[in-house]
Design a protein around this motif. Structure first.
Motif, PDB file in Angstrom:
ATOM      1  N   SER A  16      33.237   7.880  -8.273  1.00 23.58           N
ATOM      2  CA  SER A  16      33.168   7.158  -6.993  1.00 23.58           C
ATOM      3  C   SER A  16      31.732   7.113  -6.472  1.00 23.58           C
ATOM      4  CB  SER A  16      34.079   7.834  -5.961  1.00 23.58           C
ATOM      5  OG  SER A  16      35.419   7.833  -6.398  1.00 23.58           O
ATOM      6  N   PHE A  17      30.989   8.215  -6.637  1.00 19.51           N
ATOM      7  CA  PHE A  17      29.595   8.238  -6.198  1.00 19.51           C
ATOM      8  C   PHE A  17      28.721   7.335  -7.059  1.00 19.51           C
ATOM      9  CE2 PHE A  17      30.695  11.944  -3.643  1.00 19.51           C
ATOM     10  CZ  PHE A  17      29.869  11.778  -2.544  1.00 19.51           C
ATOM     11  N   ILE A  18      29.027   7.241  -8.346  1.00 19.75           N
ATOM     12  CA  ILE A  18      28.278   6.336  -9.225  1.00 19.75           C
ATOM     13  C   ILE A  18      28.473   4.891  -8.761  1.00 19.75           C
ATOM     14  CG2 ILE A  18      28.198   5.392 -11.565  1.00 19.75           C
ATOM     15  CD1 ILE A  18      28.893   8.265 -12.555  1.00 19.75           C
ATOM     16  N   LYS A  19      29.706   4.545  -8.413  1.00 19.82           N
ATOM     17  CA  LYS A  19      29.977   3.195  -7.909  1.00 19.82           C
ATOM     18  C   LYS A  19      29.258   2.957  -6.587  1.00 19.82           C
ATOM     19  CE  LYS A  19      34.492   2.738 -10.163  1.00 19.82           C
ATOM     20  NZ  LYS A  19      35.969   2.664  -9.975  1.00 19.82           N
ATOM     21  N   LEU A  20      29.262   3.981  -5.725  1.00 17.13           N
ATOM     22  CA  LEU A  20      28.561   3.877  -4.448  1.00 17.13           C
ATOM     23  C   LEU A  20      27.076   3.599  -4.668  1.00 17.13           C
ATOM     24  CD1 LEU A  20      28.420   4.392  -1.303  1.00 17.13           C
ATOM     25  CD2 LEU A  20      27.892   6.775  -1.896  1.00 17.13           C
ATOM     26  N   TRP A  21      26.469   4.331  -5.590  1.00 18.76           N
ATOM     27  CA  TRP A  21      25.035   4.182  -5.850  1.00 18.76           C
ATOM     28  C   TRP A  21      24.723   2.766  -6.359  1.00 18.76           C
ATOM     29  CZ3 TRP A  21      20.957   6.182  -4.072  1.00 18.76           C
ATOM     30  CH2 TRP A  21      19.737   6.155  -4.751  1.00 18.76           C
ATOM     31  N   GLY A  22      25.615   2.239  -7.177  1.00 27.45           N
ATOM     32  CA  GLY A  22      25.403   0.894  -7.691  1.00 27.45           C
ATOM     33  C   GLY A  22      25.464  -0.177  -6.613  1.00 27.45           C
ATOM     34  N   LEU A  23      26.163   0.132  -5.520  1.00 30.19           N
ATOM     35  CA  LEU A  23      26.325  -0.829  -4.419  1.00 30.19           C
ATOM     36  C   LEU A  23      25.560  -0.398  -3.170  1.00 30.19           C
ATOM     37  CD1 LEU A  23      30.185  -1.354  -4.806  1.00 30.19           C
ATOM     38  CD2 LEU A  23      28.413  -3.009  -5.411  1.00 30.19           C
ATOM     39  N   ARG A  24      24.579   0.504  -3.319  1.00 23.29           N
ATOM     40  CA  ARG A  24      23.943   1.147  -2.164  1.00 23.29           C
ATOM     41  C   ARG A  24      23.338   0.168  -1.156  1.00 23.29           C
ATOM     42  NH1 ARG A  24      21.146   2.042  -6.730  1.00 23.29           N
ATOM     43  NH2 ARG A  24      18.998   1.297  -6.900  1.00 23.29           N
ATOM     44  N   GLU A  25      22.875  -0.971  -1.621  1.00 23.78           N
ATOM     45  CA  GLU A  25      22.231  -1.919  -0.712  1.00 23.78           C
ATOM     46  C   GLU A  25      23.222  -2.572   0.248  1.00 23.78           C
ATOM     47  OE1 GLU A  25      19.989  -4.690  -2.988  1.00 23.78           O
ATOM     48  OE2 GLU A  25      18.662  -3.165  -3.853  1.00 23.78           O
ATOM     49  N   GLU A  26      24.519  -2.397  -0.007  1.00 22.75           N
ATOM     50  CA  GLU A  26      25.545  -3.043   0.816  1.00 22.75           C
ATOM     51  C   GLU A  26      25.921  -2.226   2.056  1.00 22.75           C
ATOM     52  OE1 GLU A  26      26.570  -6.070  -0.035  1.00 22.75           O
ATOM     53  OE2 GLU A  26      25.229  -5.930  -1.777  1.00 22.75           O
ATOM     54  N   PHE A  27      25.465  -0.975   2.159  1.00 19.19           N
ATOM     55  CA  PHE A  27      25.961  -0.077   3.215  1.00 19.19           C
ATOM     56  C   PHE A  27      24.971   0.048   4.359  1.00 19.19           C
ATOM     57  CE2 PHE A  27      28.120   1.010  -0.678  1.00 19.19           C
ATOM     58  CZ  PHE A  27      29.447   1.053  -0.270  1.00 19.19           C
ATOM     59  N   GLU A  28      25.522  -0.068   5.582  1.00 17.76           N
ATOM     60  CA  GLU A  28      24.672  -0.051   6.774  1.00 17.76           C
ATOM     61  C   GLU A  28      24.801   1.223   7.594  1.00 17.76           C
ATOM     62  OE1 GLU A  28      25.456  -3.577   8.978  1.00 17.76           O
ATOM     63  OE2 GLU A  28      24.667  -4.913   7.415  1.00 17.76           O
ATOM     64  N   ASN A  29      25.792   2.069   7.304  1.00 16.29           N
ATOM     65  CA  ASN A  29      25.955   3.318   8.050  1.00 16.29           C
ATOM     66  C   ASN A  29      26.807   4.294   7.250  1.00 16.29           C
ATOM     67  OD1 ASN A  29      28.807   2.651   8.665  1.00 16.29           O
ATOM     68  ND2 ASN A  29      27.887   1.113  10.004  1.00 16.29           N
ATOM     69  N   LEU A  30      26.826   5.555   7.708  1.00 17.11           N
ATOM     70  CA  LEU A  30      27.588   6.588   7.006  1.00 17.11           C
ATOM     71  C   LEU A  30      29.095   6.360   7.082  1.00 17.11           C
ATOM     72  CD1 LEU A  30      25.604   9.829   7.938  1.00 17.11           C
ATOM     73  CD2 LEU A  30      25.789   8.778   5.680  1.00 17.11           C
ATOM     74  N   LYS A  31      29.544   5.751   8.159  1.00 16.84           N
ATOM     75  CA  LYS A  31      30.977   5.473   8.289  1.00 16.84           C
ATOM     76  C   LYS A  31      31.448   4.553   7.169  1.00 16.84           C
ATOM     77  CE  LYS A  31      34.446   3.817  11.593  1.00 16.84           C
ATOM     78  NZ  LYS A  31      34.666   3.260  12.951  1.00 16.84           N
ATOM     79  N   ALA A  32      30.654   3.543   6.854  1.00 16.84           N
ATOM     80  CA  ALA A  32      31.012   2.621   5.772  1.00 16.84           C
ATOM     81  C   ALA A  32      30.972   3.329   4.422  1.00 16.84           C
ATOM     82  CB  ALA A  32      30.057   1.430   5.776  1.00 16.84           C
ATOM     83  N   ILE A  33      29.981   4.201   4.222  1.00 17.87           N
ATOM     84  CA  ILE A  33      29.896   4.966   2.980  1.00 17.87           C
ATOM     85  C   ILE A  33      31.114   5.868   2.826  1.00 17.87           C
ATOM     86  CG2 ILE A  33      28.651   6.871   1.870  1.00 17.87           C
ATOM     87  CD1 ILE A  33      26.056   5.581   2.851  1.00 17.87           C
ATOM     88  N   LYS A  34      31.479   6.544   3.903  1.00 15.45           N
ATOM     89  CA  LYS A  34      32.634   7.445   3.873  1.00 15.45           C
ATOM     90  C   LYS A  34      33.914   6.679   3.534  1.00 15.45           C
ATOM     91  CE  LYS A  34      35.263  10.435   7.029  1.00 15.45           C
ATOM     92  NZ  LYS A  34      35.284  11.048   8.376  1.00 15.45           N
ATOM     93  N   ALA A  35      34.137   5.554   4.172  1.00 14.67           N
ATOM     94  CA  ALA A  35      35.339   4.762   3.904  1.00 14.67           C
ATOM     95  C   ALA A  35      35.369   4.298   2.456  1.00 14.67           C
ATOM     96  CB  ALA A  35      35.391   3.562   4.847  1.00 14.67           C
ATOM     97  N   PHE A  36      34.221   3.840   1.952  1.00 17.92           N
ATOM     98  CA  PHE A  36      34.151   3.385   0.560  1.00 17.92           C
ATOM     99  C   PHE A  36      34.498   4.522  -0.399  1.00 17.92           C
ATOM    100  CE2 PHE A  36      31.819   3.113  -3.431  1.00 17.92           C
ATOM    101  CZ  PHE A  36      32.189   1.853  -3.892  1.00 17.92           C
ATOM    102  N   LEU A  37      33.936   5.696  -0.182  1.00 20.44           N
ATOM    103  CA  LEU A  37      34.181   6.826  -1.078  1.00 20.44           C
ATOM    104  C   LEU A  37      35.647   7.239  -1.086  1.00 20.44           C
ATOM    105  CD1 LEU A  37      31.011   8.992  -0.355  1.00 20.44           C
ATOM    106  CD2 LEU A  37      31.585   7.888  -2.529  1.00 20.44           C
ATOM    107  N   TYR A  38      36.256   7.306   0.101  1.00 21.91           N
ATOM    108  CA  TYR A  38      37.660   7.707   0.156  1.00 21.91           C
ATOM    109  C   TYR A  38      38.560   6.674  -0.522  1.00 21.91           C
ATOM    110  CZ  TYR A  38      37.262  11.836   3.124  1.00 21.91           C
ATOM    111  OH  TYR A  38      36.993  13.099   3.601  1.00 21.91           O
ATOM    112  N   ILE A  39      38.322   5.398  -0.243  1.00 21.42           N
ATOM    113  CA  ILE A  39      39.182   4.358  -0.818  1.00 21.42           C
ATOM    114  C   ILE A  39      38.977   4.280  -2.329  1.00 21.42           C
ATOM    115  CG2 ILE A  39      39.596   1.874  -0.904  1.00 21.42           C
ATOM    116  CD1 ILE A  39      38.984   1.818   2.112  1.00 21.42           C
TER     117      ILE A  39
END
Length: 203
Positions: free
Chosen positions: A59-82
């Motif tokens: 999940s973190f690898i996917k997050l890193w690949g899409l890092r430019e899409e996130f504007e705040n920690l709340k969005a990062i948290k939601a992405f990781l959980y989902i």
């Protein structure tokens, strides 16, 4: 108070900006903030610890690949959980022999985004993270006795594993619980969850 909130907002904005630029220190900070909690969250789907770590790392690898899409920690948290939820469900579907409980989880959570059921699981995982952080501050024997208790071992099993008498295990567990209640005084929910987990394990 307003000044403190402004500082927090400024720190988050800087972290996110650096994260989006691909700075590894920013990724490491995000990783430390969410990794442990999401591992607990995935394990709640009856996924073993090693597989849970693989799922969360993916999940973190996917997050890193899409890092430019996130504007705040709340969005990062939601992405990781989902993402972790979806990967865990896909894993359970691939498992040939699922328990009835796991099959019910797949049916139940496949229909959820961030509904009540999933939010409760996220909340439980975050509270459990508080419990284990406090647990790590205990003296060695107290920490080990309580960890083994939370892993489901009964008094006799712990006594055998640690070469202690059953009474020593009971006394140590009581002391450990007293220390944890003080350390978790700021979080009544964590104390309640801890008490339930220990009781289920056969205190």
């Amino acid at each position: 108070m307003a000044s403190a909130l402004m500082n927090m907002d400024t720190e988050e904005a800087y972290l996110i900006a650096e994260f989006r630029k691909g700075k590894t220190w920013a990724f490491e900070q995000v990783f430390r903030q969410f990794y442990g909690t999401i591992c607990y969250f995935v394990q709640d789907f009856q996924v073993d610890a090693d597989t849970s770590k693989d799922i969360v790392s993916e999940s973190f690898i996917k997050l890193w690949g899409l890092r430019e899409e996130f504007e705040n920690l709340k969005a990062i948290k939601a992405f990781l959980y989902i993402t972790a939820r979806n990967t865990a469900l896909n894993h359970l579907r691939r498992v040939k022999m699922m328990s009835d409980h796991q099959r019910n989880l797949v049916d139940e959570l496949s229909q959820e985004e961030l509904g009540d059921t999933l939010m409760q699981r996220i909340f439980d995982a975050e509270v459990l993270q508080e419990v284990y952080k406090a647990l790590d501050t205990l003296p060695g024997q107290c920490k080990r006795v309580l960890r083994l208790t939370l892993e489901g071992l009964n008094t006799d099993d712990i006594a055998a594993a640690m070469d202690l008498s059953a009474q020593t295990v009971r006394n140590t567990r009581v002391r450990a619980m007293e220390m944890l209640r003080k350390r978790l005084a700021h979080c009544a929910v964590a104390i309640t969850l801890l008490s339930i987990l220990v009781e289920k394990a056969g205190l």
